[in-house]
Design an enzyme around this catalytic site. Structure first.
Site, short mmCIF file in Angstrom:
data_model
loop_
_atom_site.label_atom_id
_atom_site.label_comp_id
_atom_site.label_asym_id
_atom_site.label_seq_id
_atom_site.Cartn_x
_atom_site.Cartn_y
_atom_site.Cartn_z
N TYR A 153 -1.80 -1.33 7.92
CA TYR A 153 -2.16 -1.45 9.55
C TYR A 153 -1.02 -2.06 10.27
O TYR A 153 -0.70 -1.52 11.21
CB TYR A 153 -3.29 -2.52 9.52
CG TYR A 153 -4.92 -2.12 9.82
CD1 TYR A 153 -5.59 -2.79 10.64
CD2 TYR A 153 -4.93 -0.90 9.29
CE1 TYR A 153 -7.09 -2.30 10.81
CE2 TYR A 153 -6.39 -0.60 9.26
CZ TYR A 153 -7.40 -1.26 10.17
OH TYR A 153 -8.58 -0.72 10.28
N GLU A 160 3.94 2.73 15.58
CA GLU A 160 3.40 3.12 16.84
C GLU A 160 4.10 2.51 17.89
O GLU A 160 4.63 3.17 19.01
CB GLU A 160 1.97 3.11 16.80
CG GLU A 160 1.03 4.02 16.09
CD GLU A 160 -0.39 3.87 16.15
OE1 GLU A 160 -0.84 3.63 17.20
OE2 GLU A 160 -1.25 4.16 15.26
#
Lengths: 234, 301
Positions: A153, A160
């Protein structure tokens, strides 16, 4: 009356739905497996082709295909909430768009991290769902699904956000997908400011999803009989 | 008699000494006295096997056949805020944020000085302001709420986020110096629809308010006006008003807002329609809910 009875039609539809979902999840699993292997391979090989040249089309195909998951939740084929799926898929597609339209990202380190996180997560997630459909999930798959996120995560978010940030100069200079006033519908759009606005949402999104998954992990590890329909992992 | 309260996980919280005639409200007050942090509005009790019957204000423990030694399950609903308070806060945003772009246009927009204010923008300002002023006044003087409170998290923030950002998003474009007005005929058409929607919506709200006797939370079948066609004419007329505003301004942001609002209202209307049908099923002396009534769009759906 608490007993629900199904007619023959409903039984056939139920089996068809299950078969379709197994097929969907298996295909996605294989696709992301290919992406995972080739992302790693590209990282360790000397080549003139960029990372995105190598896996970009596969990523685009399989990530756009995930729009089906939004449809599945909309029509009630799966129990995952519509909003969660929609936001998840939308944010992934945003990044695919960035990678496709911003050449400066094609060999960026952040994209390696992002694709590696995505691919590894998806391979496990889709096999988890496929097994779920046949009613038996091997413990290692469940364990990986509820453990790898602890690292993947944050890694994915880093990848990102980093990709978004590195795309900003190009986006600003080329006014990608820009719409300016005046026009008939009184609408304007700036990808640059849009992306700037998206960045802070990660700051809220990550802790929220992370703590949710930790709770899910606790339930899984304590041998809970049914982990409730799970929100999508990053 | 003694009643035990458990948490949802099954752990015992406490015992309470009550009688069969103790009302739900009195019981909640007893609980609040022992656990002051969970004030009455935060408490929810259910009785019986999962999911359990919720204990409703206005009834007493005997109404649920609660006997000595029975167990009630407690859920903390979280910090609560009054319904009216939420509405006033969420409408205050649009009421002040929208006009900001109109009145401070020289400070906000680059090209303001070379583009004078357009007639359409003035009409839009009047309509928008009227809409939200009406909403606040209705909240304070017309509506009779079924529920006293709602949870602060996430409702207050979700609602305000939606209304306030919609206000900014629409106002920015409508009041922009480079705003392109649709032809004047369309502006007047939009305005007419808007007025019809607003007046119709207000009429519907007044009818609903008069339906309920003061101090009660009773539900009756509304009749007359557009209630003859749909369960939720207020939502339909609100939709009409916003279609009018969108036609008047021909602004993408307004159209998106109209669609989003219609979608949300549709979901509420479906729930309301179902509840009406379930409650007024025509059995055991209850009235029959008119079968020809649609949910939100007359003759259509």
């Amino acid at each position: 009356k608490n007993i629900t009875t199904f007619n023959q039609h409903q039984i056939i539809m139920g089996i068809a739905a299950k078969a379709y979902l197994i097929l969907y999840n298996v295909i996605q699993c294989i696709g992301w497996g290919y992406i995972l292997v080739n992302t790693i391979k590209h990282h360790n090989t000397k080549t003139d082709k960029t990372l995105w040249d190598t896996v970009g089309s596969m990523v685009s195909i399989f990530q756009y295909a995930a729009i089906l998951e939004v449809v599945h939740s909309l029509i009630g084929l799966v129990k995952t909430p519509f909003m969660t799926t929609a936001v998840q898929v939308a944010s992934r597609i945003l990044l695919v768009l960035i990678c496709n339209y911003v050449p400066t990202t094609h060999n960026a380190k952040t994209v390696y991290i992002m694709l590696f996180s995505w691919a590894l997560t998806e391979v496990i997630r889709y096999s988890f769902y496929a097994f779920g459909q046949i009613g038996y999930v091997p413990y290692p798959i469940g364990y990986l699904r509820y453990s790898l996120f602890l690292v993947l995560y944050p890694a994915g978010v880093f990848g990102e956000m980093g990709t978004i940030v590195s795309s900003l100069p190009y986006v600003k200079e080329h006014d990608l997908f820009g719409i300016s006033l005046p026009n008939k519908w009184n609408f304007s759009f700036s990808s640059y400011y849009f992306l700037l606005a998206v960045l802070p949402t990660y700051v809220f999104g990550l802790p929220w999803l992370y703590t949710y998954m930790i709770a899910q992990r606790k339930r899984f590890l304590s041998g809970a009989k049914s982990t409730p329909s799970v929100k999508k992992t990053q | 008699m003694k009643v035990q309260v458990n948490s949802r996980r099954g752990n015992k919280i406490s015992d309470f000494e009550v009688s069969e005639s103790t009302s739900v409200q009195e019981f909640k007050k007893l609980y609040a006295r022992k656990f002051p942090k969970t004030y009455v509005e935060r408490q929810r009790f259910t009785y019986g096997p999962a999911p359990g019957m919720p204990l409703v204000d206005g009834k007493s423990l005997s109404d649920y056949n609660i006997k000595d030694g029975d167990v009630l399950v407690f859920k903390d609903l979280g910090a609560q805020i009054g319904y009216a308070a939420v509405y006033v806060i969420e409408y205050a945003g649009p009421l002040f944020l929208y006009p900001m772009f109109y009145f401070l246009r020289n400070q906000i927009y680059e090209k303001a000085s070379s583009h004078p204010i357009q007639f359409t923008q003035q009409i839009a300002l009047a309509c928008w302001t009227f809409h939200y002023a009406k909403r606040i006044l209705e909240t304070l003087f017309v509506h009779k709420f079924s529920h006293g409170t709602m949870p602060v998290f996430p409702n207050l923030f979700k609602n305000c986020g939606y209304y306030w950002s919609a206000a900014v998003g629409i106002s920015y474009f409508v009041n922009h110096p480079l705003f392109t007005s649709p032809p004047i005929e369309r502006v007047y058409l939009g305005l007419a629809l808007f007025i019809i929607g607003e007046l119709g919506n207000l009429t519907t709200h007044l009818m609903l308010s008069n339906l309920r006797s003061p101090g009660t939370k009773e539900r009756k079948i509304p009749r007359g006006f557009l209630f003859n066609y749909v369960s939720c004419p207020n939502y339909f007329l609100e939709f009409v008003a916003w279609v009018g505003f969108s036609i008047m301004t021909q602004t993408a942001a307004s159209i998106m807002f109209t669609i989003a609002g219609a979608g949300q209202m549709w979901m509420w209307a479906v729930g309301k329609h179902r509840r009406y049908r379930k409650e007024f099923d025509g059995k055991e002396g209850r009235q029959q809910y008119p079968k020809s009534r649609k949910v939100m769009f007359p003759f259509l759906a």
